[in-house]
Design a protein around this motif. Structure first.
Motif, PDB file in Angstrom:
ATOM      1  N   ILE A 115      29.076  67.254  36.171  1.00  0.00           N
ATOM      2  CA  ILE A 115      29.958  66.890  37.285  1.00  0.00           C
ATOM      3  C   ILE A 115      29.681  65.464  37.777  1.00  0.00           C
ATOM      4  N   PRO A 116      28.422  65.083  38.061  1.00  0.00           N
ATOM      5  CA  PRO A 116      28.197  63.684  38.467  1.00  0.00           C
ATOM      6  C   PRO A 116      28.587  62.696  37.362  1.00  0.00           C
ATOM      7  N   LEU A 117      28.370  63.068  36.117  1.00  0.00           N
ATOM      8  CA  LEU A 117      28.736  62.197  35.009  1.00  0.00           C
ATOM      9  C   LEU A 117      30.244  61.964  34.989  1.00  0.00           C
ATOM     10  N   MET A 118      31.004  63.034  35.133  1.00  0.00           N
ATOM     11  CA  MET A 118      32.457  62.926  35.078  1.00  0.00           C
ATOM     12  C   MET A 118      33.023  62.217  36.306  1.00  0.00           C
ATOM     13  N   LEU A 119      32.412  62.395  37.454  1.00  0.00           N
ATOM     14  CA  LEU A 119      32.946  61.810  38.682  1.00  0.00           C
ATOM     15  C   LEU A 119      32.492  60.370  38.924  1.00  0.00           C
ATOM     16  N   CYS A 120      31.329  60.001  38.449  1.00  0.00           N
ATOM     17  CA  CYS A 120      30.783  58.670  38.760  1.00  0.00           C
ATOM     18  C   CYS A 120      30.717  57.749  37.540  1.00  0.00           C
ATOM     19  N   GLN A 121      30.082  58.203  36.488  1.00  0.00           N
ATOM     20  CA  GLN A 121      29.831  57.319  35.362  1.00  0.00           C
ATOM     21  C   GLN A 121      31.059  57.133  34.471  1.00  0.00           C
ATOM     22  N   PHE A 122      31.812  58.186  34.260  1.00  0.00           N
ATOM     23  CA  PHE A 122      32.963  58.079  33.381  1.00  0.00           C
ATOM     24  C   PHE A 122      34.012  57.097  33.919  1.00  0.00           C
ATOM     25  N   PRO A 123      34.385  57.160  35.209  1.00  0.00           N
ATOM     26  CA  PRO A 123      35.339  56.155  35.713  1.00  0.00           C
ATOM     27  C   PRO A 123      34.807  54.727  35.606  1.00  0.00           C
ATOM     28  N   ALA A 124      33.532  54.545  35.863  1.00  0.00           N
ATOM     29  CA  ALA A 124      32.944  53.203  35.753  1.00  0.00           C
ATOM     30  C   ALA A 124      33.010  52.717  34.308  1.00  0.00           C
ATOM     31  N   PHE A 125      32.753  53.584  33.363  1.00  0.00           N
ATOM     32  CA  PHE A 125      32.834  53.227  31.944  1.00  0.00           C
ATOM     33  C   PHE A 125      34.272  52.868  31.566  1.00  0.00           C
ATOM     34  N   MET A 126      35.226  53.598  32.090  1.00  0.00           N
ATOM     35  CA  MET A 126      36.637  53.323  31.795  1.00  0.00           C
ATOM     36  C   MET A 126      37.046  51.962  32.351  1.00  0.00           C
ATOM     37  N   ILE A 127      36.554  51.617  33.539  1.00  0.00           N
ATOM     38  CA  ILE A 127      36.851  50.300  34.114  1.00  0.00           C
ATOM     39  C   ILE A 127      36.257  49.201  33.239  1.00  0.00           C
ATOM     40  N   LEU A 128      35.027  49.404  32.781  1.00  0.00           N
ATOM     41  CA  LEU A 128      34.404  48.411  31.897  1.00  0.00           C
ATOM     42  C   LEU A 128      35.149  48.294  30.572  1.00  0.00           C
ATOM     43  N   LEU A 129      35.654  49.382  30.084  1.00  0.00           N
ATOM     44  CA  LEU A 129      36.339  49.390  28.799  1.00  0.00           C
ATOM     45  C   LEU A 129      37.729  48.769  28.907  1.00  0.00           C
ATOM     46  N   PHE A 130      38.479  49.179  29.905  1.00  0.00           N
ATOM     47  CA  PHE A 130      39.864  48.729  30.010  1.00  0.00           C
ATOM     48  C   PHE A 130      40.043  47.510  30.914  1.00  0.00           C
ATOM     49  N   GLY A 131      39.032  47.119  31.641  1.00  0.00           N
ATOM     50  CA  GLY A 131      39.135  45.956  32.523  1.00  0.00           C
ATOM     51  C   GLY A 131      39.512  44.685  31.789  1.00  0.00           C
ATOM     52  N   PRO A 132      38.771  44.306  30.758  1.00  0.00           N
ATOM     53  CA  PRO A 132      39.140  43.086  30.035  1.00  0.00           C
ATOM     54  C   PRO A 132      40.518  43.171  29.372  1.00  0.00           C
ATOM     55  N   ILE A 133      40.862  44.331  28.872  1.00  0.00           N
ATOM     56  CA  ILE A 133      42.170  44.501  28.230  1.00  0.00           C
ATOM     57  C   ILE A 133      43.279  44.319  29.259  1.00  0.00           C
ATOM     58  N   LEU A 134      43.121  44.938  30.429  1.00  0.00           N
ATOM     59  CA  LEU A 134      44.122  44.794  31.488  1.00  0.00           C
ATOM     60  C   LEU A 134      44.182  43.358  32.001  1.00  0.00           C
ATOM     61  N   ASN A 135      43.050  42.696  32.064  1.00  0.00           N
ATOM     62  CA  ASN A 135      43.003  41.300  32.507  1.00  0.00           C
ATOM     63  C   ASN A 135      43.792  40.414  31.545  1.00  0.00           C
ATOM     64  N   GLN A 136      43.603  40.608  30.244  1.00  0.00           N
ATOM     65  CA  GLN A 136      44.349  39.842  29.250  1.00  0.00           C
ATOM     66  C   GLN A 136      45.836  40.157  29.317  1.00  0.00           C
ATOM     67  N   LEU A 137      46.161  41.428  29.535  1.00  0.00           N
ATOM     68  CA  LEU A 137      47.562  41.842  29.610  1.00  0.00           C
ATOM     69  C   LEU A 137      48.249  41.211  30.822  1.00  0.00           C
ATOM     70  N   VAL A 138      47.595  41.230  31.971  1.00  0.00           N
ATOM     71  CA  VAL A 138      48.150  40.625  33.184  1.00  0.00           C
ATOM     72  C   VAL A 138      48.276  39.109  32.992  1.00  0.00           C
ATOM     73  N   GLY A 139      47.281  38.482  32.369  1.00  0.00           N
ATOM     74  CA  GLY A 139      47.329  37.032  32.112  1.00  0.00           C
ATOM     75  C   GLY A 139      48.459  36.684  31.176  1.00  0.00           C
ATOM     76  N   ALA A 140      48.658  37.529  30.167  1.00  0.00           N
ATOM     77  CA  ALA A 140      49.725  37.263  29.195  1.00  0.00           C
ATOM     78  C   ALA A 140      51.098  37.423  29.839  1.00  0.00           C
ATOM     79  N   MET A 141      51.234  38.427  30.722  1.00  0.00           N
ATOM     80  CA  MET A 141      52.531  38.662  31.374  1.00  0.00           C
ATOM     81  C   MET A 141      52.853  37.589  32.397  1.00  0.00           C
ATOM     82  N   SER A 142      51.829  37.067  33.080  1.00  0.00           N
ATOM     83  CA  SER A 142      52.085  36.041  34.092  1.00  0.00           C
ATOM     84  C   SER A 142      52.314  34.684  33.434  1.00  0.00           C
ATOM     85  N   GLY A 143      51.825  34.499  32.223  1.00  0.00           N
ATOM     86  CA  GLY A 143      52.006  33.250  31.513  1.00  0.00           C
ATOM     87  C   GLY A 143      53.416  33.101  30.990  1.00  0.00           C
ATOM     88  N   HIS A 144      54.145  34.147  30.813  1.00  0.00           N
ATOM     89  CA  HIS A 144      55.502  34.063  30.291  1.00  0.00           C
ATOM     90  C   HIS A 144      56.445  33.670  31.311  1.00  0.00           C
TER      91      HIS A 144
END
Length: 144
Positions: A115-144
């Motif tokens: 339960i602590p793993l799913m509630l605390c660590q998993f969301p943090a891992f998802m942010i680390l994983l998808f953060g750079p991808i979302l940052n590039q996506l937002v940068g690419a969309m604003s550049g157009h």
């Protein structure tokens, strides 16, 4: 005797008193001195009602079957009956029930630990994983 089942504690105190050739009342008194939980209060009330020759409240108390059986055995012992073999048998049953309860808890423990793993660590891992991808996506969309 912290963290011991109160039923087992009373049973062991009573058994030790009988093994030392003492009356079971000494074991009950020892239990009452060492324990302060709800079962100790129930035992004190039960013992009080027996001393006052009132109606035995065992069947009206909200206690588990092992505690009920133990109080019935102790009542017989207080009347002078020999109950040592029955105490030994009940002790084995209580120990087995305690071990079963522990095993049941241990089976649930891995899931509870997730339960602590799913509630605390998993969301943090998802942010680390998808953060750079979302940052590039937002940068690419604003550049157009």
């Amino acid at each position: 005797m912290e963290n011991m089942s109160p039923t087992l504690h009373l049973l062991l105190c009573s058994r030790r008193a009988l093994e030392k050739n003492q009356v079971v009342r000494i074991g009950i008194d020892r239990f009452l001195c060492e324990s302060k939980g709800p079962f100790a209060q129930i035992v004190a009330q039960w013992l009080n009602s027996l001393q006052k020759s009132q109606i035995d409240p065992i069947d009206t108390l909200k206690i588990n079957p092992f505690q009920r059986s133990l109080l019935h055995l102790l009542k017989r012992s207080l009347k002078g009956e020999a109950v040592y073999p029955q105490l030994i048998g009940l002790e084995e049953e209580v120990v087995e029930a305690c071990q079963t309860e522990i095993q049941t808890f241990l089976l649930k423990l891995p899931i509870l630990m997730l339960i602590p793993l799913m509630l605390c660590q998993f969301p943090a891992f998802m942010i680390l994983l998808f953060g750079p991808i979302l940052n590039q996506l937002v940068g690419a969309m604003s550049g157009h």
